[in-house]
Design a protein around this motif. Sequence first.
Motif, PDB file in Angstrom:
ATOM      1  N   ALA A   8       0.851  -1.193   0.000  1.00 13.84           N
ATOM      2  CA  ALA A   8       0.000   0.000   0.000  1.00 13.84           C
ATOM      3  C   ALA A   8       0.885   1.239   0.000  1.00 13.84           C
ATOM      4  CB  ALA A   8      -0.899   0.005   1.232  1.00 13.84           C
ATOM      5  N   THR A   9       0.524   2.220  -0.828  1.00 12.34           N
ATOM      6  CA  THR A   9       1.220   3.509  -0.764  1.00 12.34           C
ATOM      7  C   THR A   9       0.203   4.563  -0.356  1.00 12.34           C
ATOM      8  OG1 THR A   9       0.760   4.374  -2.978  1.00 12.34           O
ATOM      9  CG2 THR A   9       2.577   2.832  -2.801  1.00 12.34           C
ATOM     10  N   LYS A  10       0.655   5.542   0.413  1.00 11.83           N
ATOM     11  CA  LYS A  10      -0.226   6.640   0.789  1.00 11.83           C
ATOM     12  C   LYS A  10       0.552   7.943   0.624  1.00 11.83           C
ATOM     13  CE  LYS A  10      -3.799   7.630   4.019  1.00 11.83           C
ATOM     14  NZ  LYS A  10      -4.122   7.766   5.407  1.00 11.83           N
ATOM     15  N   ASN A  11       0.049   8.799  -0.240  1.00 13.34           N
ATOM     16  CA  ASN A  11       0.705  10.091  -0.503  1.00 13.34           C
ATOM     17  C   ASN A  11       2.205   9.932  -0.703  1.00 13.34           C
ATOM     18  OD1 ASN A  11      -1.628  10.990   1.825  1.00 13.34           O
ATOM     19  ND2 ASN A  11      -1.682  11.847  -0.224  1.00 13.34           N
ATOM     20  N   LEU A  12       2.558   8.986  -1.524  1.00 14.14           N
ATOM     21  CA  LEU A  12       3.973   8.741  -1.798  1.00 14.14           C
ATOM     22  C   LEU A  12       4.491   9.789  -2.797  1.00 14.14           C
ATOM     23  CD1 LEU A  12       6.225   6.552  -1.226  1.00 14.14           C
ATOM     24  CD2 LEU A  12       5.597   5.585  -3.445  1.00 14.14           C
ATOM     25  N   ASN A  13       5.563  10.447  -2.408  1.00 12.55           N
ATOM     26  CA  ASN A  13       6.195  11.449  -3.288  1.00 12.55           C
ATOM     27  C   ASN A  13       7.662  11.103  -3.455  1.00 12.55           C
ATOM     28  OD1 ASN A  13       4.346  13.989  -3.773  1.00 12.55           O
ATOM     29  ND2 ASN A  13       3.903  13.217  -1.715  1.00 12.55           N
ATOM     30  N   LEU A  14       8.175  11.325  -4.642  1.00 11.11           N
ATOM     31  CA  LEU A  14       9.603  11.079  -4.877  1.00 11.11           C
ATOM     32  C   LEU A  14      10.175  12.206  -5.722  1.00 11.11           C
ATOM     33  CD1 LEU A  14      11.428   7.797  -5.711  1.00 11.11           C
ATOM     34  CD2 LEU A  14      11.766   9.787  -7.177  1.00 11.11           C
TER      35      LEU A  14
END
Length: 253
Positions: A8-14
């Motif tokens: 699960a990803t939540k508000n993933l930023n890179l």
Amino acid sequence: MSDSTVIATKNLNLWYNEKHALQDITMDIEKKKTTALIGPSGCGKSTLLRCFNRMNDLISHVKITGQLLLDEEDMLCNGMDVVALRKRVGMVFQRPNPFPKSIYENVAYGPRVHGINDRKELDTIVEKSLRHAALWDEVRDRLNDSALGLSGGQQQRLCIARTLAVEPEVILMDEPCSALDPIATAKIENLIEMLKEYYTVIIVTHNMQQAARVSDYTGFMYLGKLIEFDKTTTIFEHPNEDLTENYITGRFG
Ligand SMILES: Nc1ncnc2c1ncn2[C@@H]1O[C@H](COP(=O)(O)OP(=O)(O)OP(=O)(O)O)[C@@H](O)[C@H]1O
């Protein structure tokens, strides 16, 4: 995170330096299903895929924020054992990259690294992995031959067998067929269909027909954002977003 979710990803930023390559990605990857990531070149598909086994750690100028869970474990925490993580989340690359070793040793390599040295046990793992990668019948009589003598399609199935040998939960595939001819591609696609009995597969592909054929879920990405994520039939037959529709009908990309 529901019981059927593996990643699960939540508000993933890179960011790569100033470049905001992934923007607020929130998605749940379902266990023992195939998820395809599609979108035009440079939209962030491979970057997102590489987050799932922390391959981006190898790049020095990367900054990641947000949440990334594997079976509810925080994948981004400092104490995460990345070697153990990559055993659970294996990866197959665009170009087949077997080691310059025998077919047998390519598959036995991972189990050996993880401490298995008993020959009988390795034999069993090698056979099982090659069978699951639909390669056993083609190589059973030449296990000691160099892997480099196999065709490109066979080499890619060997790389899949090498990944399976350490019993991952999730297999990441980054355009696994882009270097293969149509027959070898069809074999890999059939194999992906078979793999989901045991594994979760996440595949990046440029080929929309391939995404439609092999996946249960599809994420459409554009300029670093996950525009739409849904069942593959929904994405291809009645997407909710105009951007998705324009892309899958070939109006850009
Ligand atoms: N190591 C890196 N350093 C700096 N920028 C990068 C790096 N890797 C990717 N990028 C940039 O991040 C963006 C997303 O790239 P990524 O490779 O994830 O896209 P993609 O959708 O997989 O593209 P393609 O379909 O062409 O492989 C692009 O603008 C790319 O130039």
